[in-house]
Scaffold this active site. Structure first.
Site, PDB file in Angstrom:
ATOM      1  CG  ASP A   1       9.278   3.158   1.560  1.00 30.42           C
ATOM      2  OD1 ASP A   1       8.287   3.291   2.315  1.00 30.42           O
ATOM      3  OD2 ASP A   1      10.330   2.594   1.915  1.00 30.42           O
TER       4      ASP A   1
ATOM      5  CG  HIS B   1      -0.577   6.714   3.747  1.00 32.12           C
ATOM      6  ND1 HIS B   1       0.634   6.234   3.315  1.00 32.12           N
ATOM      7  CD2 HIS B   1      -0.796   6.139   4.969  1.00 32.12           C
ATOM      8  CE1 HIS B   1       1.127   5.401   4.226  1.00 32.12           C
ATOM      9  NE2 HIS B   1       0.286   5.331   5.235  1.00 32.12           N
TER      10      HIS B   1
ATOM     11  CG  LEU C   1       0.603   4.747 -18.190  1.00 31.17           C
ATOM     12  CD1 LEU C   1       2.060   4.411 -18.493  1.00 31.17           C
ATOM     13  CD2 LEU C   1       0.548   5.841 -17.127  1.00 31.17           C
TER      14      LEU C   1
HETATM   15  C1  IPE Z   1       6.970  -1.374   0.472  1.00 33.38           C
HETATM   16  O1  IPE Z   1       7.134  -0.369   1.420  1.00 33.38           O
HETATM   17  C2  IPE Z   1       5.519  -1.498   0.113  1.00 33.38           C
HETATM   18  C3  IPE Z   1       4.942  -0.340  -0.587  1.00 33.38           C
HETATM   19  C4  IPE Z   1       5.594   0.717  -0.979  1.00 33.38           C
HETATM   20  C5  IPE Z   1       3.538  -0.417  -0.850  1.00 33.38           C
HETATM   21  P1  IPE Z   1       7.269  -0.711   2.970  1.00 33.38           P
HETATM   22  O2  IPE Z   1       7.496   0.572   3.667  1.00 33.38           O
HETATM   23  O3  IPE Z   1       6.128  -1.530   3.403  1.00 33.38           O
HETATM   24  O4  IPE Z   1       8.582  -1.611   2.983  1.00 33.38           O
HETATM   25  P2  IPE Z   1       9.528  -2.034   4.190  1.00 33.38           P
HETATM   26  O5  IPE Z   1       8.659  -2.693   5.200  1.00 33.38           O
HETATM   27  O6  IPE Z   1      10.153  -0.804   4.722  1.00 33.38           O
HETATM   28  O7  IPE Z   1      10.522  -2.961   3.577  1.00 33.38           O
HETATM   29  C1  IPE Z   2       4.769   3.957   1.607  1.00 32.02           C
HETATM   30  O1  IPE Z   2       5.095   4.798   2.663  1.00 32.02           O
HETATM   31  C2  IPE Z   2       3.290   3.669   1.522  1.00 32.02           C
HETATM   32  C3  IPE Z   2       2.906   2.310   1.919  1.00 32.02           C
HETATM   33  C4  IPE Z   2       3.715   1.345   2.232  1.00 32.02           C
HETATM   34  C5  IPE Z   2       1.475   2.012   1.959  1.00 32.02           C
HETATM   35  P1  IPE Z   2       5.272   4.245   4.130  1.00 32.02           P
HETATM   36  O2  IPE Z   2       3.949   4.271   4.792  1.00 32.02           O
HETATM   37  O3  IPE Z   2       5.967   2.955   4.119  1.00 32.02           O
HETATM   38  O4  IPE Z   2       6.206   5.375   4.773  1.00 32.02           O
HETATM   39  P2  IPE Z   2       7.481   5.142   5.686  1.00 32.02           P
HETATM   40  O5  IPE Z   2       8.399   4.208   4.961  1.00 32.02           O
HETATM   41  O6  IPE Z   2       7.006   4.564   6.973  1.00 32.02           O
HETATM   42  O7  IPE Z   2       8.081   6.502   5.837  1.00 32.02           O
HETATM   43 MG    MG Z   3       7.917   2.399   4.131  1.00 41.37          MG
END
Ligand code: IPE
Ligand code: IPE
Ligand code: MG
Length: 246
Positions: free
Chosen positions: A21, A38, A132
């Site tokens: 995240d 990303h 792995l």
């Molecule tokens: C969880 O992250 C999903 C992934 C890392 C793929 P999100 O950024 O979507 O989660 P929330 O919405 O903050 O809980």
């Molecule tokens: C995690 O990073 C990747 C996915 C959920 C696909 P985020 O895109 O959720 O990044 P933040 O949490 O908004 O910073």
């Molecule tokens: Mg996120």
């Protein structure tokens, strides 16, 4: 000295799960679009996969895209799907070199056709690898996984193949996407959020949770090693007393 030398290689978690995240915030902090985050997150994936293989972790499961993530702006969803295709394409050689077996869990039929095809091709190509096991959770929802498992079991009961008395925890687990892997002993979430976001709810019943403020694109193998080092200094009691487990 990095954390690698501090880890006890005889007491590794067999299965590490990660909620990757913070990509969006990382990019925003640099004045860029979320998608830039990303793209940079892929570099972390590569490094962490190599690091996990290097020390001998057997299963690494990465939360890559949740069912809830379909609700993001379509521009971002499309960019993530395209990134997924190009990444699988680019990384397949490295996966073969590193003896990594690719796997995916989630509602894969929801993925765009090209993405699904690329993914299945890579899973097939790496299926003979013995190192792995790298599992990508894609279009994944833990609640949906459990509902699906319940439905499968109910169908067997209805068909007279299964007695309700024979529904055990083991049988339930066998009906989950993760039936062929042990439960994660360690769950890592980056970016300072302290929540599970519908990830592996059944499987993490007794996992050690590790939270770090690092944003995913800044996370590298030594951060994984640090999390494992932290894990190795915890006492896992499974409901017993400290005296019992020592
Ligand atoms: C969880 O992250 C999903 C992934 C890392 C793929 P999100 O950024 O979507 O989660 P929330 O919405 O903050 O809980
Ligand atoms: C995690 O990073 C990747 C996915 C959920 C696909 P985020 O895109 O959720 O990044 P933040 O949490 O908004 O910073
Ligand atoms: Mg996120």
């Amino acid at each position: 000295m990095g954390y690698k030398d501090k880890i006890d290689l005889t007491r590794l978690p067999e299965h590490v799960a990660i909620i990757m995240d913070g990509n969006g915030r990382w990019a925003k902090g640099k004045g860029k679009l979320r998608v830039f985050g990303h793209h940079n997150g892929v570099l972390s994936v590569r490094d962490v996969v190599e690091g996990a293989g290097e020390i001998g972790v057997k299963y690494l499961t990465l939360y890559t895209f949740s069912s809830e993530n379909w609700n993001r702006p379509s521009f971002e969803v499309t960019a993530i799907m395209e990134l997924l295709i190009s990444t699988i394409n680019k990384e397949i050689k490295k996966l073969m070199e590193n003896n990594v077996r690719l796997n995916a869990i989630g509602d894969l039929d929801m993925l765009p056709g090209k993405c699904n095809k690329e993914l299945k091709g890579a899973i097939e190509r790496t299926s003979g690898n013995t190192g792995l096991v790298l599992t990508l959770a894609l279009s994944y929802s833990s609640r949906r996984e459990m509902v699906q498992a319940t439905r499968n079991i109910a169908l067997k009961v209805k068909a007279g193949e299964l007695d309700p008395a024979d529904i055990t925890e083991e049988l339930f687990a066998q009906n989950l996407y993760t039936h062929n892997m042990p439960d994660p002993e360690l769950l890592i979430r980056t970016s300072g959020e302290h929540r599970i976001s519908n990830y592996l709810l059944w499987q993490i019943a007794y996992a050690e949770l590790y939270f770090t403020n690092k944003l995913w694109p800044d996370f590298r193998r030594d951060d994984l090693f640090e999390a494992i080092y932290d894990y190795q200094h915890r006492e896992r009691r499974f409901g017993m007393t400290s005296e019992q487990v020592n």
